[in-house]
Design a protein around this motif. Structure first.
Motif, PDB file in Angstrom:
ATOM      1  N   CYS A 125       5.060   1.591   0.558  1.00 40.65           N
ATOM      2  CA  CYS A 125       5.855   2.168  -0.524  1.00 40.65           C
ATOM      3  C   CYS A 125       6.643   3.379  -0.041  1.00 40.65           C
ATOM      4  CB  CYS A 125       4.946   2.580  -1.692  1.00 40.65           C
ATOM      5  SG  CYS A 125       4.614   1.251  -2.846  1.00 40.65           S
TER       6      CYS A 125
ATOM      7  N   ASN B 278       0.847  -1.191   0.000  1.00 42.34           N
ATOM      8  CA  ASN B 278       0.000   0.000   0.000  1.00 42.34           C
ATOM      9  C   ASN B 278       0.887   1.248   0.000  1.00 42.34           C
ATOM     10  OD1 ASN B 278       0.914   0.365   2.651  1.00 42.34           O
ATOM     11  ND2 ASN B 278      -0.883  -0.614   3.549  1.00 42.34           N
ATOM     12  N   GLU B 279       0.263   2.410   0.079  1.00 43.06           N
ATOM     13  CA  GLU B 279       1.018   3.665  -0.005  1.00 43.06           C
ATOM     14  C   GLU B 279       2.001   3.827   1.154  1.00 43.06           C
ATOM     15  OE1 GLU B 279      -1.777   6.832  -0.386  1.00 43.06           O
ATOM     16  OE2 GLU B 279      -2.310   6.330  -2.454  1.00 43.06           O
ATOM     17  N   ASP B 280       1.624   3.377   2.336  1.00 44.37           N
ATOM     18  CA  ASP B 280       2.507   3.513   3.501  1.00 44.37           C
ATOM     19  C   ASP B 280       3.765   2.665   3.356  1.00 44.37           C
ATOM     20  OD1 ASP B 280       0.761   5.284   4.706  1.00 44.37           O
ATOM     21  OD2 ASP B 280      -0.260   3.744   5.885  1.00 44.37           O
TER      22      ASP B 280
ATOM     23  N   LYS C  40       3.571   9.892  -3.847  1.00 46.66           N
ATOM     24  CA  LYS C  40       2.556   9.049  -3.238  1.00 46.66           C
ATOM     25  C   LYS C  40       2.147   7.989  -4.250  1.00 46.66           C
ATOM     26  CE  LYS C  40      -1.825   9.442  -0.707  1.00 46.66           C
ATOM     27  NZ  LYS C  40      -2.894  10.387  -0.284  1.00 46.66           N
ATOM     28  N   CYS C  41       2.332   6.726  -3.901  1.00 51.61           N
ATOM     29  CA  CYS C  41       2.018   5.647  -4.838  1.00 51.61           C
ATOM     30  C   CYS C  41       1.868   4.325  -4.091  1.00 51.61           C
ATOM     31  CB  CYS C  41       3.120   5.518  -5.891  1.00 51.61           C
ATOM     32  SG  CYS C  41       4.730   5.056  -5.196  1.00 51.61           S
ATOM     33  N   ASN C  42       1.327   3.341  -4.781  1.00 45.58           N
ATOM     34  CA  ASN C  42       1.266   1.986  -4.228  1.00 45.58           C
ATOM     35  C   ASN C  42       2.203   1.081  -5.029  1.00 45.58           C
ATOM     36  OD1 ASN C  42      -0.120   1.115  -6.607  1.00 45.58           O
ATOM     37  ND2 ASN C  42      -2.079   1.703  -5.694  1.00 45.58           N
TER      38      ASN C  42
END
Length: 219
Positions: free
Chosen positions: A88, A84-86, A103-105
């Motif tokens: 990553c 998930n984004e966190d 911000k990305c996954n």
């Protein structure tokens, strides 16, 4: 995809059978892809419980869909497409990027949909992604329960290769070494390579791994 549609249909059928509703519209909408990902993360015992509650026809349908979609293994922490984004953000933060961390996954990272402010940052991230994928394959070679990818992606799952597939691969990179399986190729078999051969093999395996995870995402 057909797999996602099968999973969606089977899950909806299960929900009706259990007298629970599935929200298919509005804020609670879940796409077929999201449902497929959710089911792929379920523990084996939960999947067995789900199957036990279904009619024979729907049980067969979901079993077929799960086979096509792949089965999670016991060590999936380096499965970048599930990040998930966190996760990553944490991984990217360890690479000392010069620009801002986007911000990305994990899927966006693997499908090269992420833009970095600095060109050098892209190179750093590409190197990190490739290495994590290689470690993921090594994890599966040693896992108690290896990950089984979707049917359409199994050809690039190195840890599942038999001796003939390994022999064909080594022939393509022009290396003559006796290695019995993909698992050995990813682990103790590396000790059989001469100077420079291991680096060559790892470079090619890294590219195969990158294509593998992209195949998994697209399955």
């Amino acid at each position: 995809s057909i797999v996602a549609q099968l999973l969606l249909f089977a899950a909806i059928s299960l929900a009706h059978r259990a007298r629970r509703s599935v929200v298919l519209c509005g804020k609670g909408k879940m796409s077929a892809a999201e449902l497929k990902e959710m089911i792929s993360k379920m523990e084996h015992k939960d999947l067995k419980e789900m199957l036990s509650k279904m009619s024979d026809d729907h049980n067969t349908l979901l079993t077929k869909a799960l086979t096509l979609a792949g089965k999670p293994g016991s060590n999936m922490r380096r499965a970048i497409w599930l990040w998930n984004e966190d996760v990553c953000a944490e991984a990217l933060g360890e690479n000392e990027l010069e620009g801002e961390i986007p911000k990305c996954n994990g899927k966006q990272l693997l499908m090269e949909e992420v833009k970095f402010e600095k060109g050098d940052d892209q190179k750093k991230v590409d190197t990190m992604v490739k290495r994590v994928i290689q470690m993921f394959m090594e994890d599966q070679a040693q896992a108690e329960i290896p990950y089984v990818p979707p049917e359409s992606a199994k050809g690039r799952a190195v840890w599942m290769w038999n001796q003939d597939q390994v022999k064909e691969f080594l022939g393509e990179v022009e290396i003559e070494v006796d290695i019995a399986s993909g698992k050995e190729l990813l682990t103790d078999g590396r000790n059989k390579f001469k100077d420079g051969q291991d680096e060559k093999v790892q470079e090619v395996l890294g590219s195969i791994g990158k294509m593998l995870v992209q195949d998994i995402i697209m399955a």
